[in-house]
Scaffold this motif. Structure first.
Motif, PDB file in Angstrom:
ATOM      1  N   TYR A   1       0.728  -1.155   0.125  1.00  0.00           N
ATOM      2  CA  TYR A   1       0.029  -0.059   0.068  1.00  0.00           C
ATOM      3  C   TYR A   1       0.903   1.237   0.105  1.00  0.00           C
ATOM      4  O   TYR A   1       0.281   2.190   0.603  1.00  0.00           O
ATOM      5  N   LYS A   2       2.111   1.245  -0.322  1.00  0.00           N
ATOM      6  CA  LYS A   2       2.941   2.297  -0.546  1.00  0.00           C
ATOM      7  C   LYS A   2       3.099   2.960   0.782  1.00  0.00           C
ATOM      8  O   LYS A   2       3.017   4.344   0.885  1.00  0.00           O
ATOM      9  N   VAL A   3       3.442   2.158   2.016  1.00  0.00           N
ATOM     10  CA  VAL A   3       3.381   2.975   3.201  1.00  0.00           C
ATOM     11  C   VAL A   3       4.853   3.734   3.264  1.00  0.00           C
ATOM     12  O   VAL A   3       5.120   4.681   4.052  1.00  0.00           O
ATOM     13  N   ALA A   4       5.823   3.532   2.285  1.00  0.00           N
ATOM     14  CA  ALA A   4       7.042   4.264   2.242  1.00  0.00           C
ATOM     15  C   ALA A   4       7.288   4.654   0.775  1.00  0.00           C
ATOM     16  O   ALA A   4       7.066   4.032  -0.143  1.00  0.00           O
ATOM     17  N   GLY A   5       8.008   5.970   0.931  1.00  0.00           N
ATOM     18  CA  GLY A   5       8.254   6.617  -0.664  1.00  0.00           C
ATOM     19  C   GLY A   5       9.700   7.127  -0.651  1.00  0.00           C
ATOM     20  O   GLY A   5      10.453   6.851  -1.473  1.00  0.00           O
ATOM     21  N   GLY A   6      10.092   7.514   0.822  1.00  0.00           N
ATOM     22  CA  GLY A   6      11.683   8.000   0.638  1.00  0.00           C
ATOM     23  C   GLY A   6      12.521   7.164   1.603  1.00  0.00           C
ATOM     24  O   GLY A   6      12.742   6.080   1.549  1.00  0.00           O
TER      25      GLY A   6
ATOM     26  N   GLY B   1       1.656  -4.170  -3.710  1.00  0.00           N
ATOM     27  CA  GLY B   1       3.004  -3.541  -3.427  1.00  0.00           C
ATOM     28  C   GLY B   1       3.980  -4.610  -2.789  1.00  0.00           C
ATOM     29  O   GLY B   1       4.896  -4.161  -2.579  1.00  0.00           O
ATOM     30  N   SER B   2       3.270  -5.526  -2.517  1.00  0.00           N
ATOM     31  CA  SER B   2       4.172  -6.453  -1.538  1.00  0.00           C
ATOM     32  C   SER B   2       4.966  -7.321  -2.232  1.00  0.00           C
ATOM     33  O   SER B   2       6.121  -7.662  -1.729  1.00  0.00           O
ATOM     34  N   ALA B   3       4.748  -7.743  -3.452  1.00  0.00           N
ATOM     35  CA  ALA B   3       5.537  -8.960  -4.254  1.00  0.00           C
ATOM     36  C   ALA B   3       6.924  -8.471  -4.271  1.00  0.00           C
ATOM     37  O   ALA B   3       7.172  -7.140  -4.763  1.00  0.00           O
ATOM     38  N   GLY B   4       7.677  -9.346  -4.004  1.00  0.00           N
ATOM     39  CA  GLY B   4       9.094  -9.230  -4.089  1.00  0.00           C
ATOM     40  C   GLY B   4       9.703  -8.872  -2.951  1.00  0.00           C
ATOM     41  O   GLY B   4      10.742  -8.689  -2.687  1.00  0.00           O
ATOM     42  N   GLY B   5       9.072  -8.813  -1.874  1.00  0.00           N
ATOM     43  CA  GLY B   5       9.679  -8.397  -0.398  1.00  0.00           C
ATOM     44  C   GLY B   5      10.246  -9.635   0.069  1.00  0.00           C
ATOM     45  O   GLY B   5       9.714 -10.653  -0.224  1.00  0.00           O
ATOM     46  N   PRO B   6      11.286  -9.378   1.012  1.00  0.00           N
ATOM     47  CA  PRO B   6      11.769 -10.551   1.235  1.00  0.00           C
ATOM     48  C   PRO B   6      11.251 -10.919   2.603  1.00  0.00           C
ATOM     49  O   PRO B   6      10.724 -10.431   3.490  1.00  0.00           O
TER      50      PRO B   6
END
Length: 359
Positions: free
Chosen positions: A143-148, A191-196
């Motif tokens: 959900y795009k909790v972080a951008g920077g 947005g989660s796909a690819g997270g470790p």
């Protein structure tokens, strides 16, 4: 950022050894916090193509080399290559290109333009085998909790099972071979796909997969691809030694083909010929939906179709009489279209192409 802070706080609170099961080995009160602090610098935020309905323009990945190679999920976001934006944990921004991808496993590796980096990373060969009952931490920019420079989200989970995945995306079979790690937390979000996914020692256990639904219950599945299965693939991609498989999703006999929609594709002359449209039949479903000659079909029901071969296979798995959602690239823009698929009695028999005009 607030959500990330809350998740980190929950991890710290839940790390009370007294709350563990009686037969569990005691863990240091700060172990989950330490693992989180060590893992976050290796996780990146990815921004690229998307922004259309149901297609977020962001994702998650993790570093697999000090030079900045990024492992992630193969999806529409990467269609922005060679201008994929990767944001590091400290806020630094890298421009990356798609180095290699495998539509079957759903994995991809990105390469940065710069070659002067020295970053913390996961070694794909140094993984931890996973078993049902193992406790893990899942990292993602859901959900795009972080951008920077904000930290990505962290979730505590337990591996509920290691099993084959009977799932689908949209109307198509998932096409994932081999067992996956079924997780007991809602890890697979936009947005989660690819997270470790890491174990309590910080070793790589798996990679969060794309959003898929259970084929029997129509409920989203929370799962990860096992690191012990995909580690060699990621290494081969990074080193330029990976050869993509031609394995396609299951196809049932007599399924629809582009000609049934009124679309003629360019000649399929090489193994990965892009799915460019050469001709659209006037009055056809493709024409009514707005498909035009010169369009490049890049997504079918949310799945990337990097070649005509995979487009045909995935289209053949669509149920006749049901609409199919496609995304095309036209004049540098991505356009969503919905094409009506004819009923089974209206499919061409045998499947055939439209006639090419004489020159």
């Amino acid at each position: 950022m607030i959500l990330s802070a809350v998740l980190l706080a929950l991890i710290a609170v839940q790390e009370n050894p007294a709350a563990d099961a009686p037969d569990a080995a005691p863990a240091a009160p700060s172990s989950a916090r330490s693992v989180t602090a060590d893992t976050l610098p290796k996780v990146v935020k990815i921004f690229g193509a998307g922004g259309l309905r149901g297609l977020p323009a962001y994702g998650t990945g993790f570093l697999i080399s000090p030079r900045g190679h990024v492992a992630t999920a193969f999806n529409h976001v990467l269609d922005a290559s060679p201008n994929i934006l990767v944001v590091l944990d400290d806020g630094r921004r890298l421009t990356c290109k798609l180095l290699a991808a495998d539509p079957v496993s759903g994995l991809a590796v990105l390469e940065p333009e710069r070659d002067d980096l020295d970053l913390p990373y996961f070694d794909p060969a140094a993984f931890a085998p996973a078993e049902a009952g193992d406790r893990v931490l899942a990292f993602s920019n859901s959900y795009k909790v972080a951008g920077g420079d904000e930290p990505v989200g962290v979730q505590r989970a337990v591996i509920g099972a290691v099993a084959e995945l009977d799932a689908r995306r949209g109307r198509n079979a998932a096409g994932i071979a081999g067992p996956v790690l079924i997780l007991d937390a809602p890890t697979n979000n936009p947005g989660s796909a690819g997270g470790p996914v890491v174990d309590r020692a910080g070793l790589l256990v798996g990679v969060i997969g794309r959003e898929l639904k259970n084929d029997a219950t129509n409920v989203f599945v929370n799962y990860a691809l096992p690191a012990e299965v995909i580690g060699a693939t990621l290494t081969a991609m990074m080193e330029g030694e990976f050869v993509a498989s031609d394995v396609a999703p299951p196809v049932f006999s007599g399924g629809p083909q582009p000609a049934d929609l009124g679309a003629l594709l360019v000649a399929d002359v090489v193994r990965r010929t892009p799915a460019y449209v050469e001709l659209v039949e006037p009055g056809s479903p493709a024409d009514a939906a707005g498909l035009r000659p010169g369009d490049l079909i890049v997504l079918l029901d949310g799945e990337l179709v990097p070649s005509i071969r995979l487009l045909r296979a995935r289209l053949a798995a669509v149920e006749p009489g049901e609409p199919v959602d496609v995304v095309v690239r036209r004049d540098g823009e991505l356009l969503p279209l919905t094409i009506a698929v004819p009923d089974v009695e209206d499919l061409r028999e045998p499947p055939a192409e439209l006639s090419r005009p004489r020159r």
